[in-house]
Design an enzyme around this catalytic site. Sequence first.
Site, PDB file in Angstrom:
ATOM      1  N   CYS A 274       0.793  -1.236   0.000  1.00 31.79           N
ATOM      2  CA  CYS A 274       0.000   0.000   0.000  1.00 31.79           C
ATOM      3  C   CYS A 274       0.822   1.282   0.000  1.00 31.79           C
ATOM      4  CB  CYS A 274      -0.932   0.007   1.205  1.00 31.79           C
ATOM      5  SG  CYS A 274      -2.285  -1.140   0.995  1.00 31.79           S
TER       6      CYS A 274
HETATM    7  C1  UDX Z   1      -1.003   0.009   5.531  1.00 33.56           C
HETATM    8  C2  UDX Z   1      -1.964   0.890   6.343  1.00 33.56           C
HETATM    9  O1  UDX Z   1      -1.547   0.916   7.719  1.00 33.56           O
HETATM   10  C3  UDX Z   1      -3.385   0.360   6.226  1.00 33.56           C
HETATM   11  O2  UDX Z   1      -4.275   1.238   6.883  1.00 33.56           O
HETATM   12  C4  UDX Z   1      -3.751   0.262   4.745  1.00 33.56           C
HETATM   13  O3  UDX Z   1      -5.060  -0.282   4.586  1.00 33.56           O
HETATM   14  C5  UDX Z   1      -2.752  -0.590   3.990  1.00 33.56           C
HETATM   15  O4  UDX Z   1      -1.427  -0.055   4.194  1.00 33.56           O
HETATM   16  P1  UDX Z   1       0.202  -2.328   5.875  1.00 33.56           P
HETATM   17  O5  UDX Z   1       0.920  -2.007   4.604  1.00 33.56           O
HETATM   18  O6  UDX Z   1      -0.387  -3.674   6.033  1.00 33.56           O
HETATM   19  O7  UDX Z   1      -0.978  -1.277   6.128  1.00 33.56           O
HETATM   20  O8  UDX Z   1       1.252  -2.162   7.068  1.00 33.56           O
HETATM   21  P2  UDX Z   1       1.641  -1.071   8.148  1.00 33.56           P
HETATM   22  O9  UDX Z   1       1.558  -1.675   9.478  1.00 33.56           O
HETATM   23  O10 UDX Z   1       0.934   0.188   7.951  1.00 33.56           O
HETATM   24  O11 UDX Z   1       3.211  -0.876   7.820  1.00 33.56           O
HETATM   25  C6  UDX Z   1       3.637  -0.419   6.544  1.00 33.56           C
HETATM   26  C7  UDX Z   1       5.131  -0.301   6.511  1.00 33.56           C
HETATM   27  O12 UDX Z   1       5.569   0.772   7.338  1.00 33.56           O
HETATM   28  C8  UDX Z   1       5.891  -1.528   7.002  1.00 33.56           C
HETATM   29  O13 UDX Z   1       6.982  -1.772   6.146  1.00 33.56           O
HETATM   30  C9  UDX Z   1       6.385  -1.141   8.377  1.00 33.56           C
HETATM   31  O14 UDX Z   1       7.563  -1.807   8.729  1.00 33.56           O
HETATM   32  C10 UDX Z   1       6.608   0.340   8.199  1.00 33.56           C
HETATM   33  N1  UDX Z   1       6.525   1.111   9.453  1.00 33.56           N
HETATM   34  C11 UDX Z   1       5.342   1.189  10.111  1.00 33.56           C
HETATM   35  C12 UDX Z   1       7.650   1.769   9.934  1.00 33.56           C
HETATM   36  O15 UDX Z   1       8.730   1.706   9.325  1.00 33.56           O
HETATM   37  N2  UDX Z   1       7.535   2.512  11.082  1.00 33.56           N
HETATM   38  C13 UDX Z   1       6.375   2.616  11.760  1.00 33.56           C
HETATM   39  O16 UDX Z   1       6.353   3.312  12.789  1.00 33.56           O
HETATM   40  C14 UDX Z   1       5.237   1.927  11.274  1.00 33.56           C
END
Ligand code: UDX
Length: 445
Positions: A274
């Site tokens: 996403c």
């Molecule tokens: C995301 C959105 O959170 C969700 O609402 C949407 O529907 C789809 O995209 P997702 O991709 O499943 O969800 O994962 P998410 O938990 O949001 O993490 C995305 C990425 O950001 C991961 O690679 C994670 O490692 C990274 N991340 C997340 C960070 O590097 N730091 C953070 O503090 C949070």
Amino acid sequence: MKSQHISIVGTGYVGLCTAIGFASKGYKIITSTHNVERATSINRGVPPFYEPDLQETLLNVVRNGYLKCVLTREEAVLNTDVTFITVATPSQPDGTIDLRHIKSSAIEIGKALNKKDTYHLVVVKSTVVPGTTENMVKLLLEKHSNKHCGSDFGLCMNPEFLREGSALHDTLHPDRIIIGEHDKKSGDALDALYKEFYGEETLPTIRTNLPTAELIKYANNAFLATKISFINIIANICEKILGADITTVAESIGLDQRINPRFLRAGLGYGGSCFPKDVKALIAFSNQLGYIPTILQAVQEVNENQAKHAVEKAKEKLAELNGKRIAILGLSFKPNTDDMREAQSVPIINQLLNEGANVTAYDPVAIPNAKSIFKNKIIYASSPVECLTDADCCIIVTEWDEFKKLMAEDFTQNMRHPILIDGRRIYNPEEYSQKLEFVTIGLGQ
Ligand code: UDX
């Protein structure tokens, strides 16, 4: 007995988790896919991807007759009252999204609606750029059904915010519901369905028009991606100041209620299906409108550099990477999923290979998916210790709980040179830097 029978077109994360969420609360669900293998697997109660709790919940709803998967949109639409479109909208090389599956779904649903006598509600859940529901989905539905949107059938845009790794939980406990409605009757119908589904739990519900709902999804993901890139640049500044520590900075600014602590974990950047795609698509969409979204360009650039940052750190420690054995712990784009889409492990491993390093990698669940990307260019270990054995350097790429349990001794006793790059801030720097060569994100060392 629930009031509505629901069909869901598309069986990816959003489609299948939405389907299982509804089915687990007693709705009769028909999902549809053109992929025979996928349909067979779902009908056997086996999810086509890993997600906590999904396997047992799917098996349960299939066995109890609440969920089945069919191969045609027509069968799905004709036997239900509401159809959610959850097909993929992948990136194209120029960053814009590929609407081919939305198009074909709208055509097939339209043709099925032509054979129906009763009112049917169509809900777009896929992430689509503003204007798509009105200008593409509505037009195709009307053309192929020979019916009128608003009176003969309803149309809504209802973005989904579930996270992989907690997809089922998020489906059952969302923060809010966004209903973009073509007309009031359509919005009322979807609102009533969600009120019945969530019961007493009164969820904040925003009712708006179609393009606003479409934009909300992009704004939401772009904002979260911005938080991550923001904290990563502050982490990079910390690294240049002796003693400065990003975890304390993040914790402290997170206590300001205007900021909040979530999505402020510094690391190797964001990946997944996403954030990278949606930031790219919003940039491309804005450009088409003649507007340059400067912040989003920077968010993307910072994220790309964050992956390179891990390799730079390895290089600084090892002088050169050629011929060195690098252990990669974690391949999926985040913990609790086997999803490798846009995982930061991919550019990191590719760069290591380009520089002549030998890579051994371990991940609790993502190795089968990683094999289709890296083939035999890297070695796949079956445990963290096997991965570390004889390595010159280890990079923590994904913060799986399993890695948090590793002791400093696991690195010192198994590696040839115990150099550890903690790309996700999972180890205590005070302890680990006493026991081995330890480099981490966002700490001025
Ligand atoms: C995301 C959105 O959170 C969700 O609402 C949407 O529907 C789809 O995209 P997702 O991709 O499943 O969800 O994962 P998410 O938990 O949001 O993490 C995305 C990425 O950001 C991961 O690679 C994670 O490692 C990274 N991340 C997340 C960070 O590097 N730091 C953070 O503090 C949070």
